[in-house]
Design a protein around this motif. Structure first.
Motif, short mmCIF file in Angstrom:
data_model
loop_
_atom_site.label_atom_id
_atom_site.label_comp_id
_atom_site.label_asym_id
_atom_site.label_seq_id
_atom_site.Cartn_x
_atom_site.Cartn_y
_atom_site.Cartn_z
N VAL A 222 99.01 -0.11 3.39
CA VAL A 222 100.06 -0.24 2.38
C VAL A 222 100.32 -1.71 2.16
O VAL A 222 100.57 -2.46 3.11
CB VAL A 222 101.35 0.48 2.82
N ARG A 223 100.26 -2.15 0.87
CA ARG A 223 100.58 -3.53 0.51
C ARG A 223 101.20 -3.51 -0.87
O ARG A 223 100.61 -2.99 -1.82
CB ARG A 223 99.32 -4.40 0.53
N SER A 224 102.38 -4.09 -1.00
CA SER A 224 103.10 -4.02 -2.26
C SER A 224 102.71 -5.17 -3.18
O SER A 224 102.10 -6.15 -2.76
CB SER A 224 104.62 -4.07 -1.99
N GLY A 225 103.05 -5.04 -4.45
CA GLY A 225 102.80 -6.09 -5.43
C GLY A 225 101.57 -5.82 -6.28
O GLY A 225 100.68 -5.05 -5.91
N ASP A 226 101.50 -6.48 -7.47
CA ASP A 226 100.34 -6.35 -8.34
C ASP A 226 99.11 -6.98 -7.70
O ASP A 226 99.21 -7.95 -6.94
CB ASP A 226 100.61 -7.02 -9.69
N GLU A 242 83.95 -9.66 -3.32
CA GLU A 242 82.77 -9.19 -4.05
C GLU A 242 82.75 -7.68 -4.16
O GLU A 242 82.22 -7.12 -5.12
CB GLU A 242 81.50 -9.69 -3.36
N PHE A 243 83.30 -7.03 -3.17
CA PHE A 243 83.50 -5.58 -3.27
C PHE A 243 84.88 -5.32 -2.69
O PHE A 243 85.16 -5.66 -1.54
CB PHE A 243 82.45 -4.80 -2.48
N GLY A 244 85.76 -4.78 -3.50
CA GLY A 244 87.12 -4.62 -3.02
C GLY A 244 87.76 -3.36 -3.54
O GLY A 244 87.37 -2.81 -4.57
N ILE A 245 88.74 -2.90 -2.81
CA ILE A 245 89.58 -1.79 -3.21
C ILE A 245 90.98 -2.35 -3.40
O ILE A 245 91.54 -2.96 -2.50
CB ILE A 245 89.58 -0.67 -2.16
N PHE A 246 91.51 -2.16 -4.61
CA PHE A 246 92.79 -2.76 -4.98
C PHE A 246 93.82 -1.68 -5.27
O PHE A 246 93.48 -0.58 -5.71
CB PHE A 246 92.64 -3.64 -6.24
N GLY A 247 95.07 -2.02 -5.02
CA GLY A 247 96.18 -1.16 -5.40
C GLY A 247 96.98 -1.81 -6.50
O GLY A 247 97.19 -3.02 -6.50
N GLU A 254 96.98 -2.17 -18.92
CA GLU A 254 96.95 -0.95 -18.12
C GLU A 254 97.13 -1.31 -16.65
O GLU A 254 96.82 -2.42 -16.21
CB GLU A 254 95.62 -0.22 -18.31
N THR A 255 97.65 -0.38 -15.93
CA THR A 255 97.81 -0.57 -14.48
C THR A 255 97.23 0.63 -13.75
O THR A 255 97.07 1.71 -14.33
CB THR A 255 99.29 -0.72 -14.09
N GLY A 256 96.88 0.42 -12.50
CA GLY A 256 96.36 1.53 -11.72
C GLY A 256 95.64 1.00 -10.50
O GLY A 256 95.64 -0.20 -10.20
N ASN A 257 95.01 1.86 -9.76
CA ASN A 257 94.24 1.50 -8.59
C ASN A 257 92.77 1.36 -8.96
O ASN A 257 92.29 2.01 -9.88
CB ASN A 257 94.40 2.56 -7.50
N GLY A 258 92.04 0.50 -8.29
CA GLY A 258 90.68 0.26 -8.72
C GLY A 258 89.73 -0.08 -7.59
O GLY A 258 90.13 -0.52 -6.52
#
Length: 281
Positions: A222-226, A242-247, A254-258
């Motif tokens: 869990v990590r808050s913020g854009d 280079e390879f990441g999972i973002f919240g 648009e916003t979302g997880n990626g």
């Protein structure tokens, strides 16, 4: 004459030999020697007439002014010849209560308990019990602690301390660390801003990183913020992702997880076009 009786006393200038010597008095007895400068050596005992032979035995020695007031040496001598034995115990006292020493030549054997009112100072503490567990118990009104240091004049370099509700292990000073080893090899080290585990860590329950109040998966981050980078894979240390999972990815209205695959990203804003990006609300 080397033997005389005067004023109720026995005085000799030579030796006295007997199979048994018994001295009696209603209040006590005294055995005393004195040389020309009146440095008296005295042994006396008192009795309270309660049936016990001696309530108290006192060894008294009057020393020179400005030095030790008295010194008593107890010597073990198998041959019975004065001056041929070895010193077993020495007691010295300053006479004014400021300094006292009890020196045991070999070791001190205590049958039950050793109660000490003040501090104990020495070079080494060895505890050995013939059966069961040897133990050290420490406690006080606020808790207990053990300090380890180098040099000894330091307050402490490492401290184990408890107030009764837990245990703190403290390494004093910036840059000092706490290390756990097995078989002489470092396995776990805690530094000011880094924890190192070698070679691997095994967890039997879920692992939570961040402010986690719910643990639905084995790994919960869990990590808050854009543009909150949750997982990063890079080809080298401190490289851009280079390879990441973002919240909560924000960009293009648009916003979302990626999930991002690209040449490097430090944030979504103004980044180069990725090779591949998956995003969903």
């Amino acid at each position: 004459s080397i033997f005389a009786v005067s004023q109720g006393g026995i005085y000799t200038t030579g030796g006295m030999y007997a199979e048994e010597l018994e001295l009696k008095d209603s209040t006590g007895i005294t055995i005393q020697t004195a040389n020309s400068n009146a440095r008296h050596k005295k042994i006396f005992a008192t009795s309270s007439n309660d049936g016990s032979p001696w309530d108290e035995m006192v060894y008294y020695s009057r020393g020179s002014a400005g030095g030790w007031s008295g010194q008593h040496t107890f010597t073990v001598d198998k041959s019975g010849t004065s001056g041929t034995g070895y010193e077993a115990l020495r007691i010295r006292d300053s006479g004014d209560g400021s300094n006292s020493i009890v020196a045991v030549t070999h070791k001190l054997g205590v049958g039950t308990a050793l109660d000490v009112a003040g501090d104990i100072s020495g070079e080494r503490l060895n505890l050995e019990k013939s059966s069961g567990y040897a133990s050290i118990e420490i406690g006080g009104g606020s808790g207990a602690f053990i300090d380890m240091k180098n040099p000894f004049s330091d307050d402490f370099d490492c401290r184990l301390i408890t107030d009764g509700t837990g245990l703190d292990i403290i390494a004093a000073g910036a840059g000092n660390h706490i290390t756990l080893k097995t078989n002489g090899t470092e396995r776990f080290q805690v530094e000011d801003a880094l924890v190192t585990v070698t070679p691997k860590a095994t967890f039997t329950t879920s692992v939570n990183i961040g402010s986690v109040t719910n643990s639905p998966a084995e790994l919960n981050i869990v990590r808050s913020g854009d543009d909150a980078a949750l997982i990063n894979f890079s080809e080298q240390d401190q490289a851009a992702i280079e390879f990441g999972i973002f919240g909560n990815f924000a960009g293009g209205g648009e916003t979302g997880n990626g999930i991002y695959v690209g040449t490097g990203i430090t944030s979504w804003s103004g980044n180069d076009a990725p090779i591949m990006f998956f995003r969903g609300d």
